[in-house]
Scaffold this motif. Structure first.
Motif, mmCIF file in Angstrom:
data_model
loop_
_atom_site.group_PDB
_atom_site.id
_atom_site.type_symbol
_atom_site.label_atom_id
_atom_site.label_comp_id
_atom_site.label_asym_id
_atom_site.label_seq_id
_atom_site.Cartn_x
_atom_site.Cartn_y
_atom_site.Cartn_z
ATOM 1 N N ALA A 70 9.882 13.797 2.571
ATOM 2 C CA ALA A 70 9.593 14.923 1.844
ATOM 3 C C ALA A 70 11.141 15.314 0.890
ATOM 4 C CB ALA A 70 9.567 16.432 2.282
ATOM 5 N N SER A 71 12.301 14.629 1.324
ATOM 6 C CA SER A 71 13.440 14.967 0.690
ATOM 7 C C SER A 71 14.003 13.513 -0.217
ATOM 8 C CB SER A 71 14.729 15.217 1.545
ATOM 9 O OG SER A 71 14.657 14.249 2.751
ATOM 10 N N ALA A 72 12.857 12.592 -0.191
ATOM 11 C CA ALA A 72 13.416 11.210 -0.956
ATOM 12 C C ALA A 72 12.714 11.254 -2.206
ATOM 13 C CB ALA A 72 12.812 10.076 0.084
ATOM 14 N N PRO A 73 13.572 10.914 -3.407
ATOM 15 C CA PRO A 73 13.013 10.993 -4.628
ATOM 16 C C PRO A 73 12.216 9.531 -5.199
ATOM 17 C CG PRO A 73 15.413 10.442 -4.544
ATOM 18 C CD PRO A 73 14.951 10.954 -3.308
ATOM 19 N N ASP A 74 11.287 9.817 -5.988
ATOM 20 C CA ASP A 74 10.444 8.720 -6.242
ATOM 21 C C ASP A 74 11.057 7.406 -6.824
ATOM 22 O OD1 ASP A 74 7.558 7.871 -6.452
ATOM 23 O OD2 ASP A 74 8.061 7.539 -8.577
ATOM 24 N N VAL A 75 12.296 7.848 -7.536
ATOM 25 C CA VAL A 75 13.058 6.522 -8.069
ATOM 26 C C VAL A 75 13.558 5.782 -6.729
ATOM 27 C CG1 VAL A 75 15.317 7.929 -7.620
ATOM 28 C CG2 VAL A 75 15.235 6.002 -9.554
ATOM 29 N N LEU A 76 13.694 5.890 -5.430
ATOM 30 C CA LEU A 76 14.137 5.333 -4.596
ATOM 31 C C LEU A 76 12.945 4.361 -3.951
ATOM 32 C CD1 LEU A 76 16.414 7.493 -2.336
ATOM 33 C CD2 LEU A 76 16.870 6.061 -3.997
ATOM 34 N N VAL A 77 11.880 4.953 -4.314
ATOM 35 C CA VAL A 77 10.380 4.376 -3.758
ATOM 36 C C VAL A 77 9.948 3.450 -4.880
ATOM 37 C CG1 VAL A 77 7.977 4.550 -3.523
ATOM 38 C CG2 VAL A 77 9.374 6.551 -2.778
ATOM 39 N N VAL A 96 27.830 24.530 -2.248
ATOM 40 C CA VAL A 96 26.516 24.271 -1.552
ATOM 41 C C VAL A 96 26.797 24.417 -0.159
ATOM 42 C CG1 VAL A 96 24.129 22.955 -1.484
ATOM 43 C CG2 VAL A 96 25.537 23.295 -3.486
ATOM 44 N N ARG A 97 26.367 25.183 0.927
ATOM 45 C CA ARG A 97 26.362 25.251 2.075
ATOM 46 C C ARG A 97 25.455 24.121 2.884
ATOM 47 N NH1 ARG A 97 25.004 26.303 7.042
ATOM 48 N NH2 ARG A 97 26.765 26.698 8.664
ATOM 49 N N HIS A 98 26.060 22.901 3.221
ATOM 50 C CA HIS A 98 25.484 21.672 3.958
ATOM 51 C C HIS A 98 24.805 20.997 2.826
ATOM 52 C CE1 HIS A 98 23.944 19.559 7.352
ATOM 53 N NE2 HIS A 98 22.753 19.736 6.889
ATOM 54 N N GLU A 99 24.353 20.067 3.074
ATOM 55 C CA GLU A 99 23.529 18.969 2.165
ATOM 56 C C GLU A 99 22.273 19.822 1.802
ATOM 57 O OE1 GLU A 99 22.520 15.302 3.882
ATOM 58 O OE2 GLU A 99 24.660 14.431 3.787
ATOM 59 N N ILE A 100 21.962 19.920 0.500
ATOM 60 C CA ILE A 100 20.888 20.879 -0.070
ATOM 61 C C ILE A 100 19.531 20.278 0.620
ATOM 62 C CG2 ILE A 100 20.574 19.263 -2.125
ATOM 63 C CD1 ILE A 100 20.246 23.168 -2.133
ATOM 64 N N VAL A 101 19.427 18.957 0.624
ATOM 65 C CA VAL A 101 18.441 18.350 1.428
ATOM 66 C C VAL A 101 18.931 17.079 2.019
ATOM 67 C CG1 VAL A 101 16.831 19.412 -0.314
ATOM 68 C CG2 VAL A 101 17.316 17.024 -0.508
ATOM 69 N N HIS A 102 18.326 16.606 2.964
ATOM 70 C CA HIS A 102 18.843 15.577 3.496
ATOM 71 C C HIS A 102 18.512 14.018 2.923
ATOM 72 C CE1 HIS A 102 19.431 17.994 7.786
ATOM 73 N NE2 HIS A 102 20.629 17.931 6.726
ATOM 74 N N LEU A 117 0.958 -1.149 -0.127
ATOM 75 C CA LEU A 117 -0.123 0.018 -0.095
ATOM 76 C C LEU A 117 0.785 1.181 -0.116
ATOM 77 C CD1 LEU A 117 -2.812 -0.608 2.503
ATOM 78 C CD2 LEU A 117 -2.796 -1.115 0.153
ATOM 79 N N LEU A 118 0.628 2.131 -1.010
ATOM 80 C CA LEU A 118 1.468 3.311 -1.121
ATOM 81 C C LEU A 118 0.555 4.641 -0.451
ATOM 82 C CD1 LEU A 118 2.657 3.460 -4.744
ATOM 83 C CD2 LEU A 118 3.796 3.051 -2.828
ATOM 84 N N ALA A 119 1.456 5.244 0.461
ATOM 85 C CA ALA A 119 0.736 6.575 0.989
ATOM 86 C C ALA A 119 0.865 7.623 -0.149
ATOM 87 C CB ALA A 119 1.615 6.968 2.275
ATOM 88 N N GLU A 120 -0.202 8.368 0.228
ATOM 89 C CA GLU A 120 -0.480 9.519 -0.595
ATOM 90 C C GLU A 120 -0.823 10.778 0.493
ATOM 91 O OE1 GLU A 120 -0.345 11.918 -4.131
ATOM 92 O OE2 GLU A 120 0.518 9.959 -3.784
ATOM 93 N N PRO A 121 -0.127 11.851 0.092
ATOM 94 C CA PRO A 121 1.116 12.069 -0.449
ATOM 95 C C PRO A 121 2.508 11.463 0.079
ATOM 96 C CG PRO A 121 0.505 14.268 0.761
ATOM 97 C CD PRO A 121 -0.391 13.171 0.856
ATOM 98 N N ARG A 122 3.424 11.332 -0.828
ATOM 99 C CA ARG A 122 4.716 10.874 -0.343
ATOM 100 C C ARG A 122 5.969 11.625 -1.096
ATOM 101 N NH1 ARG A 122 2.401 7.480 -3.540
ATOM 102 N NH2 ARG A 122 3.593 6.913 -5.475
ATOM 103 N N GLY A 123 7.181 11.454 -0.581
ATOM 104 C CA GLY A 123 8.160 11.990 -1.515
ATOM 105 C C GLY A 123 8.220 13.379 -1.505
ATOM 106 N N PHE A 124 8.925 13.796 -2.558
ATOM 107 C CA PHE A 124 9.241 15.309 -2.635
ATOM 108 C C PHE A 124 8.271 16.345 -2.512
ATOM 109 C CE2 PHE A 124 13.152 15.224 -5.968
ATOM 110 C CZ PHE A 124 13.977 14.791 -4.788
ATOM 111 N N CYS A 125 8.483 17.402 -1.710
ATOM 112 C CA CYS A 125 7.593 18.494 -1.385
ATOM 113 C C CYS A 125 8.289 19.830 -2.481
ATOM 114 C CB CYS A 125 7.675 19.037 -0.084
ATOM 115 S SG CYS A 125 9.375 19.514 0.379
#
Length: 316
Positions: A270-277, A40-46, A9-17
């Motif tokens: 919110a920082s995880a791309p759909d390719v990983l899902v 880039v100062r610090h990781e752009i997103v985690h 079951l996939l949650a909606e919404p999920r992933g990038f904001c």
């Protein structure tokens, strides 16, 4: 997980904001326009995958501005930066593009406005998180961090009648509620933000997990260990009594998590791309999942504009 009823079951919404989309877009457009390297100062997103992908394209991630050569192009991460960092970047003559999430910027603006009106601040957040450091760093004094309800008793405010609250945007709504109650008990006149600082995307993803978790035997959250909002998603599922695990990539999914489990819930920070899902879905199929079903949920349509100099409009 061998029964033919095995289901994802996939949650909606999920992933990038929208804030994450914008931040990554800023780095990619800066690379395209000015060429590598872009600092880039610090990781752009985690997210490990996102950071490594941008590194491969020519982004260099740093923590200390002394590591950036004079005249270079510098991007501030989505988490925001302190006034001291802004001042140093200007003094060093960098060409700066600010990828701070507009919802974090909103908190910074509120802090500046109320500080001028004589307010002190209590910030609800996690110590050492870059967003917290950025918001705390908007002022040189008069802003105090609390992580738990118990911390509230030790806040050394000077005028209890002039206290305002701000929060880290990626916290658990439930955690914030508990701390807020303690703040209100000690400071009855406390000023709260007109709109809750916890961002719409964090709220929506947590609400989606609250729908998802009770329908599942186990929940998997795609997100990096450093991602605050991803960690909160795992905690939300856990609190609802559903075993929950967080993975940075598909190869971290362990078969024993799925033994005897017929329904697996899947979401992403919110920082995880759909390719990983999609890679996790493939991994779960390899381990015996038969079908994938997306639950209904909120559709997010918000988009944030790019800074001047990178967009495609007349001022770009």
């Amino acid at each position: 997980m061998t029964d033919t009823a095995a289901e994802i079951l996939l949650a909606e919404p999920r992933g990038f904001c929208a804030g994450v989309d914008r931040a990554i877009d800023i780095v990619e457009k800066a690379l395209a326009k000015f060429g590598a390297p872009i600092y880039v100062r610090h990781e752009i997103v985690h997210n490990t995958f996102v950071v490594n992908d941008l590194k491969s394209k020519g982004a260099i991630f740093i923590e200390d501005l002394a590591d950036v050569p004079p005249g270079a192009t510098l991007v501030f991460s989505a988490h925001g930066v302190s006034q001291a960092v802004r001042t140093e970047a200007k003094a060093r003559g960098f060409s700066v593009f600010d990828a701070t999430c507009p919802l974090v910027t909103k908190v910074h603006v509120e802090v500046a406005k109320l500080h001028r009106e004589g307010y002190e601040f209590i910030m609800i957040g996690h110590k050492a998180h870059p967003e917290v450091e950025g918001t705390m760093g908007q002022l040189s004094e008069g802003i105090y961090l609390v992580e738990t309800a118990a911390d509230v008793a030790g806040v050394p405010v000077k005028n209890p009648a002039k206290v305002a609250v701000v929060t880290q945007t990626t916290l658990s709504v439930d955690d914030t509620r508990e701390v807020m109650a303690a703040i209100q008990a000690r400071f009855p006149q406390v000023r709260q933000p007109k709109q809750q600082d916890i961002c719409y995307a964090t709220q929506n993803r947590q609400d989606a997990v609250k729908v998802l978790a009770p329908q599942c035997d186990v929940v998997i959250v795609v997100g990096s260990p450093t991602s605050s909002n991803s960690n909160r998603l795992r905690e939300v599922a856990d609190r609802l009594g559903t075993p929950a695990y967080m993975v940075d990539s598909a190869d971290e999914v362990r078969p024993e998590w799925l033994e005897g489990r017929q329904r697996v819930g899947l979401t992403a920070g919110a920082s995880a791309p759909d390719v990983l899902v999609q890679a996790v879905i493939d991994r779960l199929r390899a381990l015996g999942a038969i079908s994938v079903r997306q639950l209904p949920g909120v559709t997010e349509s918000i988009r944030f504009p790019l800074p001047k100099g990178l967009g495609s409009g007349p001022n770009a």
